[in-house]
Design a protein around this motif. Structure first.
Motif, PDB file in Angstrom:
ATOM      1  N   ALA A 165     -52.252  -4.700   2.019  1.00  0.00           N
ATOM      2  CA  ALA A 165     -50.855  -4.265   2.004  1.00  0.00           C
ATOM      3  C   ALA A 165     -50.720  -2.833   1.514  1.00  0.00           C
ATOM      4  O   ALA A 165     -49.758  -2.139   1.863  1.00  0.00           O
ATOM      5  N   ALA A 166     -51.682  -2.379   0.710  1.00  0.00           N
ATOM      6  CA  ALA A 166     -51.581  -1.051   0.105  1.00  0.00           C
ATOM      7  C   ALA A 166     -52.136   0.063   0.977  1.00  0.00           C
ATOM      8  O   ALA A 166     -51.764   1.226   0.793  1.00  0.00           O
ATOM      9  N   PHE A 167     -53.009  -0.266   1.938  1.00  0.00           N
ATOM     10  CA  PHE A 167     -53.713   0.821   2.629  1.00  0.00           C
ATOM     11  C   PHE A 167     -52.803   1.769   3.414  1.00  0.00           C
ATOM     12  O   PHE A 167     -53.106   2.961   3.500  1.00  0.00           O
ATOM     13  N   PRO A 168     -51.650   1.310   3.995  1.00  0.00           N
ATOM     14  CA  PRO A 168     -50.806   2.298   4.693  1.00  0.00           C
ATOM     15  C   PRO A 168     -50.266   3.383   3.765  1.00  0.00           C
ATOM     16  O   PRO A 168     -49.975   4.499   4.210  1.00  0.00           O
ATOM     17  N   ILE A 169     -50.123   3.051   2.493  1.00  0.00           N
ATOM     18  CA  ILE A 169     -49.589   4.034   1.545  1.00  0.00           C
ATOM     19  C   ILE A 169     -50.550   5.205   1.392  1.00  0.00           C
ATOM     20  O   ILE A 169     -50.132   6.343   1.137  1.00  0.00           O
ATOM     21  N   ILE A 170     -51.851   4.945   1.546  1.00  0.00           N
ATOM     22  CA  ILE A 170     -52.855   6.008   1.402  1.00  0.00           C
ATOM     23  C   ILE A 170     -52.599   7.108   2.423  1.00  0.00           C
ATOM     24  O   ILE A 170     -52.643   8.304   2.101  1.00  0.00           O
ATOM     25  N   LEU A 171     -52.326   6.720   3.676  1.00  0.00           N
ATOM     26  CA  LEU A 171     -52.051   7.711   4.720  1.00  0.00           C
ATOM     27  C   LEU A 171     -50.860   8.574   4.337  1.00  0.00           C
ATOM     28  O   LEU A 171     -50.907   9.810   4.466  1.00  0.00           O
ATOM     29  N   ASN A 172     -49.791   7.944   3.858  1.00  0.00           N
ATOM     30  CA  ASN A 172     -48.598   8.704   3.509  1.00  0.00           C
ATOM     31  C   ASN A 172     -48.851   9.660   2.344  1.00  0.00           C
ATOM     32  O   ASN A 172     -48.382  10.799   2.362  1.00  0.00           O
ATOM     33  N   ILE A 173     -49.599   9.221   1.354  1.00  0.00           N
ATOM     34  CA  ILE A 173     -49.894  10.086   0.201  1.00  0.00           C
ATOM     35  C   ILE A 173     -50.728  11.284   0.630  1.00  0.00           C
ATOM     36  O   ILE A 173     -50.468  12.427   0.226  1.00  0.00           O
ATOM     37  N   VAL A 174     -51.733  11.037   1.472  1.00  0.00           N
ATOM     38  CA  VAL A 174     -52.600  12.126   1.927  1.00  0.00           C
ATOM     39  C   VAL A 174     -51.805  13.135   2.762  1.00  0.00           C
ATOM     40  O   VAL A 174     -51.954  14.354   2.592  1.00  0.00           O
ATOM     41  N   LEU A 175     -50.947  12.641   3.655  1.00  0.00           N
ATOM     42  CA  LEU A 175     -50.169  13.558   4.488  1.00  0.00           C
ATOM     43  C   LEU A 175     -49.155  14.338   3.650  1.00  0.00           C
ATOM     44  O   LEU A 175     -48.919  15.521   3.919  1.00  0.00           O
ATOM     45  N   ILE A 176     -48.559  13.689   2.663  1.00  0.00           N
ATOM     46  CA  ILE A 176     -47.632  14.406   1.780  1.00  0.00           C
ATOM     47  C   ILE A 176     -48.365  15.523   1.048  1.00  0.00           C
ATOM     48  O   ILE A 176     -47.877  16.658   0.955  1.00  0.00           O
ATOM     49  N   ALA A 177     -49.554  15.214   0.527  1.00  0.00           N
ATOM     50  CA  ALA A 177     -50.344  16.234  -0.176  1.00  0.00           C
ATOM     51  C   ALA A 177     -50.706  17.382   0.766  1.00  0.00           C
ATOM     52  O   ALA A 177     -50.621  18.562   0.395  1.00  0.00           O
TER      53      ALA A 177
END
Length: 525
Positions: A165-177
């Motif tokens: 459930a958490a892995f999609p958040i990784i993409l968003n954090i990386v793209l925000i950074a």
């Protein structure tokens, strides 16, 4: 577990991902705006995501998870079951990975042709190469996210849901950074929007590597040791492919719809793809939290009632789901329609995304949300077919909807542009709902009871009154929407707060919310 508790749990996890995605889009709009470069980027980003949804998260998951779980839990000896499941997953991995690599290699070579097929208007000599480059950079993401899906299925089979459930958040954090870094360099070194967009494209693939590492770690924590073997088409792997193929065909209608929409948007002025993307991000927020959560929550209970031939129980859970869906979706659609430009301005406006962009995006959003109840109802009705092992009817409905969407888009495109494409989506969605309801009723599986229709009508009256209040408040807060962050938050709080108070207050007064019905939703099914 109760329906409300199930929906709350799944919806809250979806909310985290959606909010993170919303933050990503907010920053994307401010840093890159809506222009030919962002159109090229979004077009390139859509291509691997279509394949991801079609094969990795759709067809593959539907086939792999039941087969893996059966091997894991189908043995009297737990150790023997674990070994059998490991052997099966390794065999799948060893065939799956080479197929993915071959698929990516073919598309990397053919990408100029793929982009050309999606663009009817004369190719821009500047943006066309950008779209090809972006797509080539991001397409390998499908390999990474497909392996993530494999590992997520393994973890879900042992009731370890959080990592998946958490892995999609990784993409968003990386793209925000990556976006924030790009803006920092733009202010200090003068890098262009195009250069920032290249960096964001590389960040997508980089995020895929991080997602894979995250899931691989948790599979090892749970005692699995994924490893590559010499590829062999075993009977189990062959059966997996046979089961996955119908699911891929079913999911194909929805993904073809996405590509067809992209094809039509590419015929319009620069920025159209971006306007649709930003508007759909807001439209998807209630759809994901309400529709997907309800769909996931009711399927096991519906399956239990259908399997035991308990029609009364199946009808009750279906009616409960429709009632809860409309109770939350109708006011969301009305609020988003009336305050579309306000919400878009408060969330996206700033930087390279100006007020004229916000106005067009707001118009697209106001059109899209006319279909929001239909999008949610499709999610709520389809489990009634799946519970009966009927995957064919939803596929037929999806292809009928696709046909109507194409015809409506052709009709509206020239006169209404991107608004016409959005309205065509709305028409297709309501046709889908109508077809599903007619089939359910004609086969005696489910008819919407009159008391439920009356309650939905009362919800609509309460939502209309709420809409009148929002229309009045909206005119007084216009200057706040594009002001500083504090003013925007105050304006957002006033709109949302007044909407909640008026709608739910009147809903109780009109009888649109029945206390006995709420009690039924909170009971264990």
């Amino acid at each position: 577990m109760s329906l409300l508790k199930n929906v709350g749990t799944i919806g809250s996890l979806t909310m985290v991902s959606r909010v993170a995605g919303m933050a990503r889009e907010m920053i994307f709009a401010r840093v890159l705006g809506a222009n030919a470069v962002t159109d090229a980027w979004f077009q390139a980003f859509i291509i691997p995501n279509v394949f991801r949804r079609l094969f990795a998260e759709g067809a593959f998951s539907a086939a792999f998870v039941p087969m893996f779980s059966k091997r894991l839990h189908g043995k009297d000896d737990a150790e023997e079951g674990l070994d059998d499941a490991k052997s099966f997953s390794n065999a799948v991995l060893s065939v799956f990975l080479p197929v993915l690599i071959a698929l990516v290699a073919v598309f990397e070579i053919a990408m100029p042709g793929v982009i050309w097929l999606l663009s009817e208007k004369p190719l821009d000599p500047q943006t066309y190469p950008l779209a090809v480059d972006f797509a080539r950079i991001m397409f390998p993401y499908i390999i990474l996210v497909s392996l993530v899906t494999l590992f997520t299925g393994m973890l879900n089979s042992v009731s370890r849901f959080a990592p998946g459930a958490a892995f999609p958040i990784i993409l968003n954090i990386v793209l925000i950074a990556a976006l924030l870094c790009g803006e920092w360099f733009a202010q200090r070194t003068g890098v262009s929007v195009t250069q920032i967009a290249y960096g964001i494209a590389w960040a997508v693939t980089g995020a895929g590597v991080m997602q894979l590492a995250w899931l691989y770690y948790w599979t090892r924590v749970e005692g699995f040791r994924p490893k590559l073997l010499w590829p062999r088409i075993t009977p189990e792997v062959k059966r997996l492919a046979i089961i996955a193929l119908p699911a891929a065909i079913g999911g194909g209608a929805y993904q073809i719809n996405t590509l067809v929409q992209l094809y039509f948007l590419n015929q319009l002025e620069d920025g159209s793809v971006s306007y649709m993307n930003y508007a759909d991000r807001l439209n998807q927020l209630p759809l994901g939290i309400i529709g997907i959560a309800l769909s996931t929550a009711i399927l096991p209970t519906l399956s239990k009632f259908v399997g035991s031939e308990n029609k009364e129980g199946a009808d009750r859970i279906q009616s409960d789901a429709i009632e809860l869906a409309m109770l939350l979706t109708v006011p969301a659609a009305v609020a988003l329609a009336i305050c579309a430009e306000a919400f878009v301005t408060m969330i996206f406006a700033g930087g390279r995304f100006d007020l004229s962009d916000a106005q067009v995006t707001g118009d697209v959003l106001a059109t899209l949300v006319l279909g929001l109840p239909a999008y949610v109802l499709v999610k709520v009705l389809v489990p009634n077919f799946y519970a009966r092992a009927n995957t064919r009817t939803p596929v037929v409905a999806a292809f009928i909807s696709l046909t109507v969407f194409i015809a409506a888009t052709v009709f509206f495109l020239e006169d209404y542009g991107v608004i016409g494409v959005a309205f065509a989506s709305v028409v297709g969605a309501w046709i889908n709902v109508g077809f599903l309801l007619i089939v359910l009723a004609s086969r005696g599986h489910y008819r919407i009871p009159g008391v439920l229709l009356l309650r939905i009508a009362k919800q609509a009256i309460a939502a209309a009154a709420m809409g009148a209040v929002l229309y009045y408040a909206n005119s007084y807060l216009t200057g706040w929407y594009s002001a500083g962050i504090f003013a925007r938050l105050v304006a957002l709080g006033v709109l949302v707060g007044s909407a909640v108070i008026v709608y739910f207050g009147l809903a109780f007064v009109f009888g649109a919310i029945d206390k006995q019905r709420i009690a039924a939703l909170t009971r264990k099914q």
